[in-house]
Enzyme design. Structure first.
Site, short mmCIF file in Angstrom:
data_model
loop_
_atom_site.label_atom_id
_atom_site.label_comp_id
_atom_site.label_asym_id
_atom_site.label_seq_id
_atom_site.Cartn_x
_atom_site.Cartn_y
_atom_site.Cartn_z
N GLU A 157 23.55 92.72 31.38
CA GLU A 157 22.92 91.67 32.19
C GLU A 157 22.91 92.17 33.63
O GLU A 157 23.92 92.10 34.34
CB GLU A 157 23.73 90.36 32.10
CG GLU A 157 23.70 89.73 30.73
CD GLU A 157 22.37 89.10 30.38
OE1 GLU A 157 21.45 89.11 31.22
OE2 GLU A 157 22.24 88.61 29.24
N GLU B 292 15.80 94.40 45.22
CA GLU B 292 16.63 93.20 45.06
C GLU B 292 17.78 93.26 46.06
O GLU B 292 18.73 94.03 45.88
CB GLU B 292 17.19 93.11 43.63
CG GLU B 292 18.00 91.84 43.43
CD GLU B 292 18.91 91.86 42.21
OE1 GLU B 292 19.35 90.78 41.80
OE2 GLU B 292 19.20 92.96 41.69
#
Length: 456
Positions: free
Chosen positions: A213, A344
């Site tokens: 993840e 990001e």
């Protein structure tokens, strides 16, 4: 230390032998008790999350509630997991799928959700019959210790070893040891794409199993028919919640050119009303960043955005007060493919971008390397189903008229591409924590072969 780690793995492996023999519904009952024990400590744990991570108190409590909810979900699952009985082509034969636990599940979690992500993994892994070895983030180890002590008390009161849910606190050396350790039957890693790639390669090198993840560069797309009374609070929560430190934080806001200026004005006004302060204060909506390094990343990203042609229309500066506080920030005028827009930054910076056509903006949503969460705001039913379809969003989470953050536990959580491809929590994600055997049982006195082969 690595010596501590070695001792812990041995104890967890021994504890697994006890746990694997317990029927799944009984394991579910123990997980239910863990949920109840967490409920009783929910405010204390939420407070500790707020203190150590920096998120506001209500979000800290909400995170513990998520673990409680997953425990409830896992209880029901403990009576439902299993494979089908399939029709055999051979007479006198039964064909079944048998699901067994993988054994020891290593769980490495990140600072931003120091309770919930472990809860997603451990509750499901436990009812599947696995032992867990948790390595929380080094900067949130008090939370890791507190949660583990609560779980251990429940396990031991049921006369099973506390080591079924073991904990190691340490740095990258311990994480590397877990990735390389063949005794880790599954390694679930939550963190940055950069580190996740290293973990994946180490696990793959030993033909191990990993659940990843990783990052998200999530977009909200607002069409001109959207209900702006939903858009403004959604964009605010998704971009500013947890001070921009969620993997599902909205980092790109695509606005149709006809409503761009109106939405930017309304959103800037909403940003000005965000109550910034002590995360323990019940009035606070926005607390500090987690570390000094995060503040530096924030400033670097704002500077790069300016250099690449962006205009800071709100925020952009460090707040002059004790702690790692920065202003929630809105940047406009950048092209959709500016390098900083494709980066990001784990901070509360929202890049607002203009678009004209549906086809182009769907492509822009998908052009970043990550594929975690995405949202559109529209009333057009055809557009909604195009967004959900094969030429729509390529993300693991695809929303309509709600923000990118705030996933529910009933649906599988995770994403595509550089987000890692893992899925945790709901749906059929339990299968990742188990191994499947296709079993054929001959209960006849003959030996017919499959596909009608004669071997006589």
């Amino acid at each position: 230390s690595l010596e501590d780690y070695e001792e812990t793995v041995k104890k967890a492996k021994e504890a697994w032998k006890v746990w694997a023999d317990i029927p799944a519904p009984k394991r579910g009952e123990i997980v239910r008790q863990i949920g109840d024990a967490l409920r009783q400590k929910i405010k204390a744990l939420g407070s500790l999350v707020s203190l150590e991570m920096g998120k506001i108190f209500v979000e800290g409590v909400g995170e513990v509630q998520e673990y409680v909810d997953v425990c409830d979900y896992a209880v029901g699952l403990s009576r439902m997991i299993g494979g089908p009985i399939l029709p055999s082509e051979r007479p006198g034969h039964a064909l079944i799928e048998q699901w067994n636990p993988v054994g020891l599940v290593g769980i490495i979690t990140a600072f931003n959700f120091p309770v919930a992500v472990y809860g997603w993994n451990s509750a499901i892994a436990m009812i599947c019959g696995n032992a867990c070895l948790w390595k929380g983030a080094p900067t949130t180890s008090l939370v890791s210790v507190a949660v583990t002590k609560i779980i251990a008390q429940v396990l031991e009161s049921n006369k099973v070893p506390g080591a079924i849910c073991s904990l190691v606190c340490g740095g990258a050396d311990i994480g590397t040891a877990m990735a390389r350790d063949e005794r880790m039957d599954l390694l679930s890693f939550t963190g940055s794409t950069k580190v996740g790639k290293q973990v994946a390669l180490m696990v793959q090198e030993r033909f191990g199993r990993s659940l990843l993840e990783l990052g998200g560069n999530n977009a909200i797309i607002v069409f001109e028919d959207a209900d702006l009374s939903l858009v403004i609070p959604s964009a605010l929560f998704a971009a500013v919640g947890t001070a921009g430190q969620r993997c599902t934080t909205a980092r790109r806001l695509f606005l149709h050119e006809n409503i761009h200026d109106e939405v930017v004005a309304k959103l800037s006004k909403a940003y000005a009303q965000v109550r910034i302060g002590d995360p323990w204060d019940s009035d606070t909506l926005y607390g500090p960043l987690h570390t000094k390094e995060a503040v530096k990343m924030f400033l670097d990203a704002v500077e790069q955005a300016k250099q690449q042609g962006g205009s800071v229309v709100y925020g952009g500066k460090v707040i002059n007060r004790p702690g790692n506080y920065v202003e929630p920030t809105i940047v406009t005028d950048l092209p959709h493919n500016a390098p900083i827009v494709h980066t990001e930054t784990f901070a509360p910076i929202l890049y607002v971008l203009k678009f004209k056509e549906e086809e182009e903006v769907f492509a822009w949503n998908n052009e970043v390397k990550q594929g975690l969460s995405s949202s559109i705001f529209t009333k057009d039913l055809g557009r909604i189903f195009r967004w959900l379809g094969p030429k729509g969003s390529d993300c693991g989470i695809v929303n309509v008229n709600i923000p990118t953050s705030g996933a529910e536990i009933g649906g599988a959580f995770g994403g595509e591409k550089h987000t890692g491809g893992g899925r945790e929590s709901g749906s059929d994600s339990w299968k990742l924590y188990m191994r499947r055997s296709t079993c054929t049982i001959n209960y006849s006195k003959d030996l017919p072969l499959a596909q009608g082969i004669k071997f006589q």
